[in-house]
Design a protein around this motif. Sequence first.
Motif, PDB file in Angstrom:
ATOM      1  N   TYR A 249       0.831  -1.195   0.000  1.00 16.91           N
ATOM      2  CA  TYR A 249       0.000   0.000   0.000  1.00 16.91           C
ATOM      3  C   TYR A 249       0.866   1.246   0.000  1.00 16.91           C
ATOM      4  O   TYR A 249       1.913   1.298   0.637  1.00 16.91           O
ATOM      5  CB  TYR A 249      -0.900   0.028   1.240  1.00 16.91           C
TER       6      TYR A 249
ATOM      7  N   ARG B 244      -4.985   2.675   7.956  1.00 20.14           N
ATOM      8  CA  ARG B 244      -3.614   2.355   8.351  1.00 20.14           C
ATOM      9  C   ARG B 244      -3.374   2.423   9.856  1.00 20.14           C
ATOM     10  O   ARG B 244      -2.232   2.405  10.298  1.00 20.14           O
ATOM     11  CB  ARG B 244      -2.652   3.310   7.643  1.00 20.14           C
TER      12      ARG B 244
ATOM     13  N   TYR C  25      -5.508  -4.331   4.621  1.00 19.85           N
ATOM     14  CA  TYR C  25      -4.238  -3.710   5.023  1.00 19.85           C
ATOM     15  C   TYR C  25      -3.600  -4.479   6.182  1.00 19.85           C
ATOM     16  O   TYR C  25      -2.399  -4.754   6.188  1.00 19.85           O
ATOM     17  CB  TYR C  25      -4.495  -2.260   5.415  1.00 19.85           C
TER      18      TYR C  25
END
Length: 571
Positions: A4, A86, A113
């Motif tokens: 990412y 995140r 993620y």
Amino acid sequence: LPRYKTCGGGIIGPSRDALPPGFELPLKDRVPDARRGAGAASGPGAACETGTATGGLLAAEIERPRVGPMRDIAATIQPEQDDLVRAPLSASLCVQGAPGTGKTAVGLHRAAYLLYTHPRRVQRGGLLILGPNRAFLAYVSEVLPALGERDVRQTTVDEEVARTVGHEPRAEDTDAAAAVKHDARMAAVLHRALYARVAPPAGELAVPDGAYRWRVPADELAALVAEVRAEAPPYLVGRERLRSRVVRALRARAERRAGPVGAAWERRAGRSRPVAALLDACWPRATPEQVLAEVLADPRDPVLTGAERAAIRWARPPRSYRSARWTAADLVLLDELAAALERPAGYGHIVVDEAQDLSPMQCRAVARRTAASGSLTVLGDLAQGTAPWAARDWREQLAHLGRPDARVTALTAGYRVPGAVVELANRLLAALPVDVPPARSVRRDGEVTVRAVDVLEAAVVDAVRAALAREGSVGVVVADAAYGRTREVLAAAGVPAGHPGEVAADAPRVTVVPAGLAKGLEYDHVILAEPAAVAGGDPRGLSRLYVALTRAVSRLDVLHAWPLPPELRAE
């Protein structure tokens, strides 16, 4: 899953240095030229507000026709959403998101993620996605596979509980009974009913051993029972702990007389009939079904009022708990008891969407499935709470979920719902029993029509035909009671209609949606039939109407033969 990387304007996607040589990013994953800004957008993008977070790419993604399941929406993730995606694995988050603000996108991308960033830690405990219903799960089912994650369990709270307890709901509660069973006080009721089985011994323990008989007096045994009870272990763990301490007391007597004894002697003593009889008398075996059946056959706990006890009492108790027909609420209570008997293993991370509609007892079921070091991503909108027990405050709901200190973040910028739709829906907020910031849309487009009609069914057919002349999906949102009749009317008019959550390639473009299942779904064109019937006059009716109004991505037709709810009328 490629690494990412934060891109211009907050868009996230695979970084180029993680891609194979010669691989070209699809248009939706390319970074727009930040120097152009959104103001330089043309076409669909011109309908968005200016600013680095929006522009032609974002608008094109949002305004693409909604046909089939929810897509990989990496290209539309914005900076404030990216920060949540995140967040560290150890952090539990609560996202209060107005309609169309991307809270589901945040939850799904956070799952991907975390799986990519902490593969061993997350996969060791597992990752669980909990949605409000099967229609919603079918709609979002392809997002994680598109991000490279296929081994993620996606289910509802009720289905997860049913799988764990090994029963399916085969009966229905009255509204009054369901309200009591979903109340947080039931946890204490069940706990007391289970541990009411624990009792001091009636007399001493005598265990034969060859020519000797080892004796433990009643007062010492009572002290051991009280000691284990005070430690509050899971019930079955407590039973074995008591066995171990009784054997220890026997061993001490044997060693004082005959010297050290071995492990084989301890096993024989622990399995002896006198010790087994003592355990059955002082700490008897129990099953969740047995305990719950006793509670429902004759509820006596004083924490419940007389009316509440009457509401949950079985009118005709079954001959045996083994033949009981359990309701969906009963399964949550069985899950509570199963955890009280033996502590279950938990997941490394859980994403729970539409969490405002979970009851306190359902929240406890979610909390039990989070490992001691696990975390939660809680998604929801208090304004969209439609269950009888829907939360009105996130702090209280997070306490039930076992994460009272989780960070709460509000997303108010809507990217899916056009400004005209948001403006209409926001009229209801002042009448809802929650304190949430009003939604705002970054889109200045959208078509809203509110029309009084003489014959509702004919007007719905005409509106559907007009919508089919344009591109995209069509959702006909109706009161739950009108669902079957609306499908019949459309079928008679030669208009095929699908079911909520139907995502097959050949599924009809038109879907009839009962308002109770509309949450989380989206359609290019929404036809909302009879808002007053959707609101229904019950305490959560306006929240249900708020949900129904905010399913449209481009166009909304509101048709009514009855007067509009006062809260929806223009001033």
